[in-house]
Design a protein around this motif. Structure first.
Motif, PDB file in Angstrom:
ATOM      1  N   ARG A 201       0.819  -1.208   0.000  1.00  0.00           N
ATOM      2  CA  ARG A 201       0.000   0.000   0.000  1.00  0.00           C
ATOM      3  C   ARG A 201       0.856   1.264   0.000  1.00  0.00           C
ATOM      4  NH1 ARG A 201      -3.248  -3.190   3.629  1.00  0.00           N
ATOM      5  NH2 ARG A 201      -2.353  -2.193   5.464  1.00  0.00           N
ATOM      6  N   ARG A 202       2.136   1.158   0.339  1.00  0.00           N
ATOM      7  CA  ARG A 202       3.003   2.336   0.334  1.00  0.00           C
ATOM      8  C   ARG A 202       3.573   2.637  -1.053  1.00  0.00           C
ATOM      9  NH1 ARG A 202       4.678   0.096   5.442  1.00  0.00           N
ATOM     10  NH2 ARG A 202       6.429  -0.967   4.432  1.00  0.00           N
ATOM     11  N   ARG A 203       3.408   1.709  -1.996  1.00  0.00           N
ATOM     12  CA  ARG A 203       3.932   1.931  -3.337  1.00  0.00           C
ATOM     13  C   ARG A 203       2.981   2.817  -4.142  1.00  0.00           C
ATOM     14  NH1 ARG A 203       4.257  -4.069  -3.635  1.00  0.00           N
ATOM     15  NH2 ARG A 203       6.193  -4.707  -2.634  1.00  0.00           N
ATOM     16  N   PRO A 204       3.465   3.424  -5.243  1.00  0.00           N
ATOM     17  CA  PRO A 204       2.548   4.168  -6.117  1.00  0.00           C
ATOM     18  C   PRO A 204       1.445   3.254  -6.641  1.00  0.00           C
ATOM     19  CG  PRO A 204       4.838   4.618  -6.677  1.00  0.00           C
ATOM     20  CD  PRO A 204       4.859   3.499  -5.682  1.00  0.00           C
ATOM     21  N   GLY A 205       0.322   3.857  -7.030  1.00  0.00           N
ATOM     22  CA  GLY A 205      -0.807   3.087  -7.529  1.00  0.00           C
ATOM     23  C   GLY A 205      -0.452   2.302  -8.780  1.00  0.00           C
ATOM     24  N   VAL A 206      -1.273   1.281  -9.045  1.00  0.00           N
ATOM     25  CA  VAL A 206      -1.012   0.398 -10.186  1.00  0.00           C
ATOM     26  C   VAL A 206      -0.983   1.182 -11.489  1.00  0.00           C
ATOM     27  CG1 VAL A 206      -1.978  -1.492 -11.538  1.00  0.00           C
ATOM     28  CG2 VAL A 206      -1.936  -1.646  -9.051  1.00  0.00           C
ATOM     29  N   HIS A 207      -1.963   2.059 -11.690  1.00  0.00           N
ATOM     30  CA  HIS A 207      -2.023   2.773 -12.967  1.00  0.00           C
ATOM     31  C   HIS A 207      -0.887   3.784 -13.105  1.00  0.00           C
ATOM     32  CE1 HIS A 207      -6.341   1.437 -12.435  1.00  0.00           C
ATOM     33  NE2 HIS A 207      -5.976   0.880 -13.567  1.00  0.00           N
ATOM     34  N   THR A 208      -0.465   4.361 -11.983  1.00  0.00           N
ATOM     35  CA  THR A 208       0.696   5.255 -12.038  1.00  0.00           C
ATOM     36  C   THR A 208       1.938   4.482 -12.455  1.00  0.00           C
ATOM     37  OG1 THR A 208      -0.252   6.674 -10.319  1.00  0.00           O
ATOM     38  CG2 THR A 208       2.129   6.830 -10.700  1.00  0.00           C
ATOM     39  N   ARG A 209       2.109   3.301 -11.899  1.00  0.00           N
ATOM     40  CA  ARG A 209       3.287   2.500 -12.241  1.00  0.00           C
ATOM     41  C   ARG A 209       3.225   2.046 -13.703  1.00  0.00           C
ATOM     42  NH1 ARG A 209       2.707  -1.514  -7.245  1.00  0.00           N
ATOM     43  NH2 ARG A 209       4.544  -2.591  -8.089  1.00  0.00           N
ATOM     44  N   MET A 210       2.042   1.629 -14.158  1.00  0.00           N
ATOM     45  CA  MET A 210       1.912   1.211 -15.556  1.00  0.00           C
ATOM     46  C   MET A 210       2.171   2.379 -16.505  1.00  0.00           C
ATOM     47  SD  MET A 210      -1.401  -1.332 -15.301  1.00  0.00           S
ATOM     48  CE  MET A 210      -1.427  -1.658 -17.066  1.00  0.00           C
ATOM     49  N   ALA A 211       1.720   3.576 -16.112  1.00  0.00           N
ATOM     50  CA  ALA A 211       1.964   4.753 -16.954  1.00  0.00           C
ATOM     51  C   ALA A 211       3.455   5.063 -17.031  1.00  0.00           C
ATOM     52  CB  ALA A 211       1.202   5.960 -16.395  1.00  0.00           C
ATOM     53  N   LEU A 212       4.150   4.959 -15.906  1.00  0.00           N
ATOM     54  CA  LEU A 212       5.596   5.204 -15.919  1.00  0.00           C
ATOM     55  C   LEU A 212       6.327   4.143 -16.743  1.00  0.00           C
ATOM     56  CD1 LEU A 212       6.133   6.260 -12.200  1.00  0.00           C
ATOM     57  CD2 LEU A 212       6.212   7.735 -14.216  1.00  0.00           C
ATOM     58  N   GLN A 213       5.865   2.902 -16.661  1.00  0.00           N
ATOM     59  CA  GLN A 213       6.463   1.858 -17.485  1.00  0.00           C
ATOM     60  C   GLN A 213       6.257   2.148 -18.967  1.00  0.00           C
ATOM     61  OE1 GLN A 213       4.664  -1.772 -16.134  1.00  0.00           O
ATOM     62  NE2 GLN A 213       5.576  -1.643 -14.101  1.00  0.00           N
ATOM     63  N   MET A 214       5.043   2.562 -19.338  1.00  0.00           N
ATOM     64  CA  MET A 214       4.793   2.880 -20.733  1.00  0.00           C
ATOM     65  C   MET A 214       5.645   4.053 -21.187  1.00  0.00           C
ATOM     66  SD  MET A 214       3.297   2.279 -23.563  1.00  0.00           S
ATOM     67  CE  MET A 214       1.970   1.142 -23.212  1.00  0.00           C
ATOM     68  N   ALA A 215       5.781   5.072 -20.340  1.00  0.00           N
ATOM     69  CA  ALA A 215       6.626   6.206 -20.701  1.00  0.00           C
ATOM     70  C   ALA A 215       8.067   5.761 -20.912  1.00  0.00           C
ATOM     71  CB  ALA A 215       6.551   7.271 -19.607  1.00  0.00           C
ATOM     72  N   GLY A 216       8.559   4.883 -20.034  1.00  0.00           N
ATOM     73  CA  GLY A 216       9.919   4.383 -20.205  1.00  0.00           C
ATOM     74  C   GLY A 216      10.074   3.560 -21.463  1.00  0.00           C
ATOM     75  N   ALA A 217       9.078   2.724 -21.776  1.00  0.00           N
ATOM     76  CA  ALA A 217       9.156   1.872 -22.966  1.00  0.00           C
ATOM     77  C   ALA A 217       9.117   2.701 -24.240  1.00  0.00           C
ATOM     78  CB  ALA A 217       8.019   0.855 -22.957  1.00  0.00           C
ATOM     79  N   VAL A 218       8.142   3.601 -24.344  1.00  0.00           N
ATOM     80  CA  VAL A 218       7.988   4.395 -25.566  1.00  0.00           C
ATOM     81  C   VAL A 218       9.141   5.388 -25.709  1.00  0.00           C
ATOM     82  CG1 VAL A 218       6.520   6.090 -26.726  1.00  0.00           C
ATOM     83  CG2 VAL A 218       5.498   4.093 -25.637  1.00  0.00           C
ATOM     84  N   GLY A 219       9.502   6.062 -24.602  1.00  0.00           N
ATOM     85  CA  GLY A 219      10.618   7.002 -24.684  1.00  0.00           C
ATOM     86  C   GLY A 219      11.918   6.309 -25.040  1.00  0.00           C
ATOM     87  N   GLY A 220      12.184   5.154 -24.419  1.00  0.00           N
ATOM     88  CA  GLY A 220      13.392   4.408 -24.766  1.00  0.00           C
ATOM     89  C   GLY A 220      13.378   3.912 -26.192  1.00  0.00           C
ATOM     90  N   ALA A 221      12.190   3.520 -26.688  1.00  0.00           N
ATOM     91  CA  ALA A 221      12.089   3.052 -28.071  1.00  0.00           C
ATOM     92  C   ALA A 221      12.343   4.183 -29.060  1.00  0.00           C
ATOM     93  CB  ALA A 221      10.714   2.437 -28.304  1.00  0.00           C
ATOM     94  N   PHE A 222      11.880   5.386 -28.745  1.00  0.00           N
ATOM     95  CA  PHE A 222      12.171   6.527 -29.610  1.00  0.00           C
ATOM     96  C   PHE A 222      13.681   6.766 -29.696  1.00  0.00           C
ATOM     97  CE2 PHE A 222       7.728   8.227 -29.364  1.00  0.00           C
ATOM     98  CZ  PHE A 222       7.569   8.469 -30.708  1.00  0.00           C
ATOM     99  N   VAL A 223      14.333   6.757 -28.554  1.00  0.00           N
ATOM    100  CA  VAL A 223      15.782   7.008 -28.531  1.00  0.00           C
ATOM    101  C   VAL A 223      16.522   5.926 -29.322  1.00  0.00           C
ATOM    102  CG1 VAL A 223      17.817   7.157 -27.056  1.00  0.00           C
ATOM    103  CG2 VAL A 223      15.688   8.291 -26.367  1.00  0.00           C
TER     104      VAL A 223
END
Length: 551
Positions: A201-223
């Motif tokens: 319960r102390r971790r960020p919410g599920v959707h926040t974590r999934m959004a950060l993962q997607m940002a990392g995946a798409v941003g890394g793929a662009f680079v």
């Protein structure tokens, strides 16, 4: 021939009554209507052909997002889709003029589309529509044409409205004529006590974590894509997006990522070979594209490998239609798919990862919260009983989304145990995690018996024998939830072991009452399987084992 019939039998099993095939036919009709409308607009407004491709992509993808939408969701969709399409068109302009800014905005858009899911099912569907025009940007091959102006953005928004309207029209007509069943509204989440472990319960919410993962995946793929293949970076980004979409845990994303990568590679190889049979701008290639899209829509639920293979086959055929189908491009596609899959999997595993066991615990707890609520409903309260059954069915469906990697793990474990001669159990002596998914699914039929019996005769629900067994099963449901959340309390105590045994005497009573008792016992047996997987709650209080008199 035998392999062909074997495949048909497998298809019939995964699609009973061919409901998915009928839904695929409706989606294909909407795609064809959107295609024809976009061709007319493109001709009279002197637009680029990419608007036609975008219309088909929006119809194909919006049909899935809007499948279970009600009239309010559809109205919201007709507002969100053109706005998102206009924004995506502007990002498309920036990809030529200011690529770094465009990449950042694209990445932010895909992350935002996931983050808004935290606000409920309606927001989740709006987020799904928000990302569709962005995905459509990755489909078009680079043609080196002039950068479209702002008037092009307005036409794109209009085409998005037309595509969304065709989807809504065909889906509504299909429901009205009985071709497909009416959508079942998503039930509201039951009011349940927290079941997650304190550290979770102390971790960020599920959707926040999934959004950060997607940002990392798409941003890394662009680079990575722009650095390695400046002219074909879109393949890397698209694959990373697909692999990371809908990640429900590390095991799930690895399983789906490998399926999607293998399917995409196979589809690319086959379609590139087939595309060589057609010249640029041949109508036969367009017919084949729509046929493969229809097949992809139908087979998506059978395996992500089929879906990925068909979709990338469509992209390869589309590139061939534009005259880009050389062997060198094939090797580039395969390498880009592999890199994109690796980036997507790495992002899901390394950026605030969702552990499969945590997702399994959360979704099982949600299903059991609905079960506890259903068992505690008054017998004469028909709406509460029906609502509880719908909530449990929704929880079971959400849990089923985790099933494929867990069942693959179980098959591998059983094979290993057979090879070593140690039996079929898991290495720890407990059932496999996939058994939890099966146990929750096994509760649906007996719960249907309970609800139907209570609705038909409310007095059955308050019958002393049924009521006693009901309370015992509800207590066991609460015990399993405590074990999931690692909260202290009494452990699961199997009801069957507490039934007084009377030699040679079977339980007697009216048939309706016996069916209710048998259904409750079946639910308790399933709870026993879950308890074996999750273990006992910590510091469970020692209590006397009481008999449950139902005989």
């Amino acid at each position: 021939m035998s392999r062909y019939f074997s495949w048909l039998r497998r298809a019939a099993r995964f699609d009973p009554g061919l409901r998915l095939l009928r839904e695929s036919a409706v989606t294909t009709a909407a795609m064809l209507a959107a295609y024809g409308s976009a061709l007319l607009i493109e001709h009279f407004a002197h637009l680029r052909v990419d608007v036609v491709v975008q219309a088909v992509v929006l119809a194909a993808t919006a049909a899935r997002v809007q499948l279970a939408a009600d009239r309010y969701d559809r109205l919201l969709g007709l507002a969100v889709l053109p706005a998102a399409a206009a924004g995506a068109a502007e990002i498309g302009r920036l990809m030529t003029l200011h690529p770094n800014l465009a990449d950042a905005l694209f990445t932010l858009g895909t992350a935002l589309a996931i983050w808004v899911r935290r606000f409920g099912p309606r927001a989740a569907r709006a987020g799904g529509l928000l990302v569709l025009p962005l995905v459509a940007l990755l489909v078009m091959p680079p043609d080196g044409g002039p950068v479209p102006g702002h008037d092009h953005t307005l036409w794109v928004a209009l085409i998005a409205v037309v595509s969304g309207a065709w989807v809504a029209l065909f889906q509504a007509a299909a429901v009205r004529t009985g071709l497909v069943p009416a959508p079942v509204p998503t039930p509201a989440a039951p009011a349940a006590e927290a079941t997650a472990a304190p550290e979770a319960r102390r971790r960020p919410g599920v959707h926040t974590r999934m959004a950060l993962q997607m940002a990392g995946a798409v941003g890394g793929a662009f680079v990575a894509g722009r650095a390695v293949w400046p002219d074909h970076w879109a393949w890397v980004v698209l694959t990373a997006f697909i692999v990371c979409s809908g990640a429900r845990g590390r095991g799930d994303v690895l399983f789906k990522g490998l399926q999607r990568a293998i399917g995409a590679a196979a589809g690319t190889v086959v379609a590139t070979a087939v595309a060589g049979s057609f010249g640029p701008h041949e109508d036969a290639a367009v017919v084949l594209i729509f046929a493969v899209l229809a097949l992809a829509t139908w087979l998506r639920e059978l395996s992500y490998a089929y879906w990925a293979g068909c979709v990338t086959a469509v992209l390869s055929l589309l590139y061939g239609w534009f005259g880009q189908s050389s062997d060198d491009l094939l090797r580039t596609r395969l390498a880009a798919i592999g890199l994109g899959a690796a980036v997507g999997i790495a992002a899901s595993w390394l950026i605030l990862p969702l552990r499969t066991r945590d997702v399994l615990r959360r979704r099982t707890a949600d299903a059991l919260a609905a079960l506890t609520e259903l068992l505690g409903a008054p017998g004469g309260d028909r709406p509460a009983l029906l609502r509880g059954r719908a909530r449990f069915a929704y929880g079971a469906a959400q849990l089923e989304l985790l099933a494929r990697p867990l069942r693959a793990e179980r098959r591998a474990g059983r094979s290993a145990r057979r090879l070593t001669g140690r039996g079929a159990g898991s290495p720890t002596g407990r059932p496999y995690r996939a058994d939890v998914v099966d146990a929750v699914a096994a509760c649906e039929a007996p719960l249907g018996v309970l609800v139907d019996g209570a609705v038909a005769d409310p007095a059955l629900w308050s019958d002393p024998r049924v009521a006693r067994l009901n309370r015992a099963v509800a207590a066991n449901s609460a015990a399993v939830r405590r074990a999931i959340g690692r909260r202290p309390g009494p452990a699961y105590q199997g009801v069957r072991a507490r039934i007084p045994r009377q030699s040679g005497t079977a339980p007697s009573g009216p048939p309706e009452q016996l069916r209710m008792l048998a259904a409750l016992l079946a639910v308790d047996d399933a709870l026993g399987t879950m308890a074996a997987v999750f273990g006992d709650p910590p510091q469970a209080g020692a209590e006397d084992v009481k008999e449950v008199g139902i005989s």
